[in-house]
Design a protein around this motif. Structure first.
Motif, PDB file in Angstrom:
ATOM      1  N   LEU A 164      -4.741   5.550   7.191  1.00 53.91           N
ATOM      2  CA  LEU A 164      -4.350   4.386   7.288  1.00 53.91           C
ATOM      3  C   LEU A 164      -3.637   4.009   8.467  1.00 53.91           C
ATOM      4  CD1 LEU A 164      -3.415   4.433   3.222  1.00 53.91           C
ATOM      5  CD2 LEU A 164      -5.496   2.802   4.300  1.00 53.91           C
ATOM      6  N   LEU A 165      -2.473   4.243   8.957  1.00 50.75           N
ATOM      7  CA  LEU A 165      -2.227   4.838   9.660  1.00 50.75           C
ATOM      8  C   LEU A 165      -2.502   4.466  11.246  1.00 50.75           C
ATOM      9  CD1 LEU A 165       1.284   4.982   8.482  1.00 50.75           C
ATOM     10  CD2 LEU A 165       0.216   2.313   8.955  1.00 50.75           C
ATOM     11  N   GLN A 166      -3.583   5.586  11.372  1.00 50.81           N
ATOM     12  CA  GLN A 166      -4.196   6.117  12.174  1.00 50.81           C
ATOM     13  C   GLN A 166      -3.408   6.484  13.600  1.00 50.81           C
ATOM     14  OE1 GLN A 166      -7.934   5.811  13.535  1.00 50.81           O
ATOM     15  NE2 GLN A 166      -7.086   5.838  11.450  1.00 50.81           N
ATOM     16  N   ASP A 167      -2.727   7.260  12.897  1.00 51.29           N
ATOM     17  CA  ASP A 167      -1.344   8.013  13.985  1.00 51.29           C
ATOM     18  C   ASP A 167      -0.872   9.675  13.368  1.00 51.29           C
ATOM     19  OD1 ASP A 167       0.675   7.974  15.747  1.00 51.29           O
ATOM     20  OD2 ASP A 167       1.958   7.138  15.340  1.00 51.29           O
ATOM     21  N   ASP A 168      -0.457  10.438  13.928  1.00 55.46           N
ATOM     22  CA  ASP A 168      -0.402  11.885  13.806  1.00 55.46           C
ATOM     23  C   ASP A 168       0.978  11.795  12.614  1.00 55.46           C
ATOM     24  OD1 ASP A 168      -0.621  14.461  13.325  1.00 55.46           O
ATOM     25  OD2 ASP A 168       0.349  14.962  15.417  1.00 55.46           O
ATOM     26  N   VAL A 169       0.677  11.094  11.634  1.00 52.68           N
ATOM     27  CA  VAL A 169       2.101  10.972  10.475  1.00 52.68           C
ATOM     28  C   VAL A 169       2.498  12.326  10.068  1.00 52.68           C
ATOM     29  CG1 VAL A 169       2.653   9.516   8.614  1.00 52.68           C
ATOM     30  CG2 VAL A 169       1.321   8.429   9.727  1.00 52.68           C
ATOM     31  N   LYS A 170       3.556  12.742  10.080  1.00 43.78           N
ATOM     32  CA  LYS A 170       4.059  13.369   9.137  1.00 43.78           C
ATOM     33  C   LYS A 170       4.981  12.898   8.084  1.00 43.78           C
ATOM     34  CE  LYS A 170       3.836  17.021  12.501  1.00 43.78           C
ATOM     35  NZ  LYS A 170       2.928  16.450  13.533  1.00 43.78           N
ATOM     36  N   ILE A 171       4.443  13.537   6.662  1.00 44.35           N
ATOM     37  CA  ILE A 171       5.192  12.627   5.312  1.00 44.35           C
ATOM     38  C   ILE A 171       6.458  12.843   6.126  1.00 44.35           C
ATOM     39  CG2 ILE A 171       5.834  13.385   3.402  1.00 44.35           C
ATOM     40  CD1 ILE A 171       2.843  12.142   4.077  1.00 44.35           C
ATOM     41  N   GLY A 172       7.413  14.183   6.573  1.00 43.53           N
ATOM     42  CA  GLY A 172       9.402  13.953   6.456  1.00 43.53           C
ATOM     43  C   GLY A 172       9.365  13.030   7.026  1.00 43.53           C
ATOM     44  N   ALA A 173       9.136  12.589   8.142  1.00 44.58           N
ATOM     45  CA  ALA A 173       9.424  11.926   9.179  1.00 44.58           C
ATOM     46  C   ALA A 173       9.034  10.406   9.294  1.00 44.58           C
ATOM     47  CB  ALA A 173       9.273  11.993  10.733  1.00 44.58           C
ATOM     48  N   ALA A 174       7.809  10.318   8.087  1.00 45.11           N
ATOM     49  CA  ALA A 174       7.176   8.421   7.783  1.00 45.11           C
ATOM     50  C   ALA A 174       8.036   8.023   6.363  1.00 45.11           C
ATOM     51  CB  ALA A 174       5.851   8.786   7.933  1.00 45.11           C
ATOM     52  N   ARG A 175       7.673   8.750   5.750  1.00 49.51           N
ATOM     53  CA  ARG A 175       8.916   8.747   4.183  1.00 49.51           C
ATOM     54  C   ARG A 175      10.161   7.432   4.293  1.00 49.51           C
ATOM     55  NH1 ARG A 175      12.177  11.312   2.098  1.00 49.51           N
ATOM     56  NH2 ARG A 175      12.341  10.658  -0.160  1.00 49.51           N
ATOM     57  N   GLY A 176      10.517   7.084   3.767  1.00 42.81           N
ATOM     58  CA  GLY A 176      11.634   6.061   3.556  1.00 42.81           C
ATOM     59  C   GLY A 176      11.742   4.841   4.657  1.00 42.81           C
TER      60      GLY A 176
ATOM     61  N   ARG B 174      -1.653  -4.225   8.788  1.00 44.09           N
ATOM     62  CA  ARG B 174      -2.408  -4.822   9.455  1.00 44.09           C
ATOM     63  C   ARG B 174      -1.793  -6.096   8.575  1.00 44.09           C
ATOM     64  NH1 ARG B 174      -9.416  -3.570   9.098  1.00 44.09           N
ATOM     65  NH2 ARG B 174      -8.862  -1.883  10.419  1.00 44.09           N
ATOM     66  N   GLY B 175      -0.980  -5.763   8.629  1.00 44.01           N
ATOM     67  CA  GLY B 175       0.580  -7.071   7.972  1.00 44.01           C
ATOM     68  C   GLY B 175       0.856  -6.905   6.736  1.00 44.01           C
ATOM     69  N   ILE B 176       0.040  -5.697   5.903  1.00 42.65           N
ATOM     70  CA  ILE B 176       0.704  -5.526   4.517  1.00 42.65           C
ATOM     71  C   ILE B 176       1.534  -4.344   4.713  1.00 42.65           C
ATOM     72  CG2 ILE B 176      -0.406  -4.350   2.477  1.00 42.65           C
ATOM     73  CD1 ILE B 176      -3.182  -5.638   3.046  1.00 42.65           C
ATOM     74  N   PRO B 177       2.604  -4.297   3.934  1.00 43.08           N
ATOM     75  CA  PRO B 177       3.834  -3.363   3.903  1.00 43.08           C
ATOM     76  C   PRO B 177       3.161  -2.229   3.518  1.00 43.08           C
ATOM     77  CG  PRO B 177       4.496  -5.197   2.539  1.00 43.08           C
ATOM     78  CD  PRO B 177       2.616  -5.667   3.181  1.00 43.08           C
ATOM     79  N   LEU B 178       3.201  -0.627   4.045  1.00 48.67           N
ATOM     80  CA  LEU B 178       3.059   0.281   3.429  1.00 48.67           C
ATOM     81  C   LEU B 178       3.912   1.670   3.846  1.00 48.67           C
ATOM     82  CD1 LEU B 178      -0.225   2.179   4.839  1.00 48.67           C
ATOM     83  CD2 LEU B 178       1.637   3.155   5.167  1.00 48.67           C
ATOM     84  N   ILE B 179       3.852   1.950   2.565  1.00 52.48           N
ATOM     85  CA  ILE B 179       5.252   3.173   1.934  1.00 52.48           C
ATOM     86  C   ILE B 179       4.067   4.193   2.081  1.00 52.48           C
ATOM     87  CG2 ILE B 179       6.857   3.944   0.162  1.00 52.48           C
ATOM     88  CD1 ILE B 179       7.686   0.958   0.634  1.00 52.48           C
ATOM     89  N   VAL B 180       4.998   5.295   2.860  1.00 54.96           N
ATOM     90  CA  VAL B 180       4.190   6.893   2.895  1.00 54.96           C
ATOM     91  C   VAL B 180       5.169   7.575   2.391  1.00 54.96           C
ATOM     92  CG1 VAL B 180       4.127   9.072   4.093  1.00 54.96           C
ATOM     93  CG2 VAL B 180       3.706   6.722   4.698  1.00 54.96           C
ATOM     94  N   SER B 181       4.439   7.932   0.773  1.00 58.15           N
ATOM     95  CA  SER B 181       4.859   9.600  -0.256  1.00 58.15           C
ATOM     96  C   SER B 181       4.642  10.736  -0.249  1.00 58.15           C
ATOM     97  CB  SER B 181       5.708   8.760  -1.433  1.00 58.15           C
ATOM     98  OG  SER B 181       6.948   9.946  -2.382  1.00 58.15           O
ATOM     99  N   TYR B 182       4.681  11.286  -1.380  1.00 59.10           N
ATOM    100  CA  TYR B 182       4.460  12.822  -1.292  1.00 59.10           C
ATOM    101  C   TYR B 182       2.976  12.716  -2.082  1.00 59.10           C
ATOM    102  CZ  TYR B 182       8.729  15.118   0.123  1.00 59.10           C
ATOM    103  OH  TYR B 182       9.925  15.081   0.995  1.00 59.10           O
ATOM    104  N   HIS B 183       2.200  13.072  -1.850  1.00 57.76           N
ATOM    105  CA  HIS B 183       0.928  13.414  -2.380  1.00 57.76           C
ATOM    106  C   HIS B 183       1.146  13.998  -3.631  1.00 57.76           C
ATOM    107  CE1 HIS B 183      -2.508  14.960  -4.173  1.00 57.76           C
ATOM    108  NE2 HIS B 183      -3.377  13.715  -3.123  1.00 57.76           N
ATOM    109  N   PRO B 184       1.065  13.782  -5.602  1.00 58.19           N
ATOM    110  CA  PRO B 184       1.227  14.729  -6.790  1.00 58.19           C
ATOM    111  C   PRO B 184       0.736  15.249  -6.640  1.00 58.19           C
ATOM    112  CG  PRO B 184       0.585  12.176  -6.320  1.00 58.19           C
ATOM    113  CD  PRO B 184      -0.044  12.962  -5.190  1.00 58.19           C
ATOM    114  N   ALA B 185      -0.019  15.977  -5.348  1.00 65.10           N
ATOM    115  CA  ALA B 185      -0.185  18.151  -5.855  1.00 65.10           C
ATOM    116  C   ALA B 185       0.736  18.708  -5.491  1.00 65.10           C
ATOM    117  CB  ALA B 185      -2.086  17.591  -5.112  1.00 65.10           C
TER     118      ALA B 185
ATOM    119  N   ILE C 293       1.289  -1.546   0.387  1.00 69.29           N
ATOM    120  CA  ILE C 293       0.148  -0.111  -0.298  1.00 69.29           C
ATOM    121  C   ILE C 293       0.915   1.319  -0.177  1.00 69.29           C
ATOM    122  CG2 ILE C 293      -1.665   1.298   1.323  1.00 69.29           C
ATOM    123  CD1 ILE C 293      -2.681  -1.104   2.802  1.00 69.29           C
ATOM    124  N   VAL C 294       0.491   2.420  -1.239  1.00 72.04           N
ATOM    125  CA  VAL C 294       1.030   3.636  -1.081  1.00 72.04           C
ATOM    126  C   VAL C 294       0.520   4.784  -0.536  1.00 72.04           C
ATOM    127  CG1 VAL C 294       2.388   4.704  -1.892  1.00 72.04           C
ATOM    128  CG2 VAL C 294       2.853   2.768  -2.627  1.00 72.04           C
ATOM    129  N   ALA C 295       0.779   5.579   0.630  1.00 74.62           N
ATOM    130  CA  ALA C 295      -0.430   6.295   1.061  1.00 74.62           C
ATOM    131  C   ALA C 295       0.424   7.800   0.596  1.00 74.62           C
ATOM    132  CB  ALA C 295      -0.358   6.359   2.819  1.00 74.62           C
TER     133      ALA C 295
END
Ligand code: URA
Length: 250
Positions: A192-204, A210-221, A181-183
Motif C-alpha cells: 500500500l505504501l510502496q516503500d520498504d516498510v518495517k513494522i516496528g518503525a511504521a506503527r504508531g 492517496r489521501g486516506i489515512p493508513l495505520i500499520v500494525s502487526y499481522h495477527p499470525a 486503512i489498516v495494513a
C-alpha cells in the motif's frame, strides 16, 4: 487496569499477556508476518514467471469496474502463477460501504478453501481485535488481502506477485472509499505504501494512501507466534480507534 479494558482484553484472548508483559523491548525491524510465513518461515519461492493473462475480456477496464465485474475478473485472473495452485481467488469480505478497511497478506489454506479472508486461527484473533474496538467483520468493516490467491506453502508473496495483484486492491479501495486503512503486516504495508516498510518503525504513525489515512500494525499470525507484542497491538488498536473518531469529526 480499568475493568472495561479487562473485558476488552479478554475478548481478544489477551488478558494475562497484557498484565505480565515485561517493559517494552525494541521491536525488531521487519516484523510483518503472514499467517503463513509465520508458520512456514520466510522462504521465498523462485521468482514466478508471469504467465500470459487470460484472453482479453469483454469487461470494462479495471478503473471502470464495479464490484461484480471486479469480482469476476479476480476470480478468473491468470496474471501470475499463483493461479495455478489456488482453489479459488479470495477477493475480500465485508461491508462495501465500510469506513474501515483491513488489509492482510494473502489467503492461507482455509481461506483458499472457503473463499473468505482471515477465517483460520489468525482470523479468529483478527475478529477478537475488531471486537476489542467495537467492530465486527462485515459491519462497517471490509477485509481484503494484498494478494488474492494463496501462495504455495503459505510463503510470503513475492514482490512480483504483489505488484501484479495491487491493481485489484487499488480498485477495491477506490470503490470502498474507506475512512481508514489498516495494513496488517509488512507485505500489506509495503504494497500500500510502496516503500520498504518495517513494522516496528511504521506503527504508531499516521501514513497516507492517496489521501486516506493508513495505520500499520502487526499481522495477527505474527501476534499468535509472538504474544509479547500483543500489548503493542493493543496500542495500535487504540490509535486506530482515536484516528477514526477524528476522521468522523471532520
Ligand atoms: N493471513 C492473511 O494475511 N490473510 C488471510 O486471509 C489469512 C491469513
Amino acid at each position: 487496569m480499568k475493568p472495561d479494558r479487562d473485558l476488552i482484553l479478554r475478548e481478544m484472548g489477551l488478558g494475562p499477556v497484557w498484565r505480565l508483559r515485561a517493559p517494552a523491548a525494541a521491536v525488531p525491524a521487519g516484523q510483518g508476518a503472514s499467517a503463513t510465513t509465520a508458520d512456514a518461515g520466510q522462504a521465498q519461492a523462485s521468482a514466478p514467471a508471469v504467465v500470459p493473462a487470460a484472453a482479453p475480456s469483454a469487461l470494462a477496464p479495471l478503473a471502470a469496474m464495479a464490484w461484480d465485474e471486479l469480482a469476476a475478473t479476480v476470480a478468473a485472473c491468470r496474471q501470475c502463477r499463483l493461479c495455478e495452485v489456488r482453489k479459488q481467488a479470495v477477493l475480500g469480505v465485508g461491508d462495501r460501504n465500510a469506513d474501515w478497511l483491513f488489509v492482510g497478506e494473502g489467503p492461507g489454506a482455509e481461506e483458499d478453501a472457503r473463499g473468505e479472508p482471515f477465517v483460520g486461527q489468525a482470523g479468529k484473533l483478527l475478529d477478537n481485535m475488531l471486537a476489542a474496538i467495537g467492530l465486527r467483520r462485515g459491519e462497517d468493516v471490509y477485509i481484503a488481502n494484498a494478494v488474492k490467491c494463496r501462495p504455495p506453502e503459505n510463503r510470503t508473496p513475492t514482490p512480483e506477485e504483489t505488484a501484479l495483484c495491487r491493481p485489484y486492491l487499488e480498485r477495491q479501495i477506490e470503490l470502498l472509499r474507506p475512512r481508514l486503512i489498516v495494513a496488517l503486516g509488512r507485505p500489506a504495508a509495503q504494497t500500500l505504501l510502496q516503500d520498504d516498510v518495517k513494522i516496528g518503525a511504521a506503527r504508531g504513525k499516521l501514513h497516507d494512501y492517496r489521501g486516506i489515512p493508513l495505520i500499520v500494525s502487526y499481522h495477527p499470525a505474527y501476534l499468535l507466534r509472538t504474544p509479547q507484542d500483543k500489548a503493542r497491538a493493543w496500542e495500535d488498536l487504540c490509535f486506530m480507534r482515536r484516528t477514526m473518531r477524528t476522521q468522523k469529526d471532520r
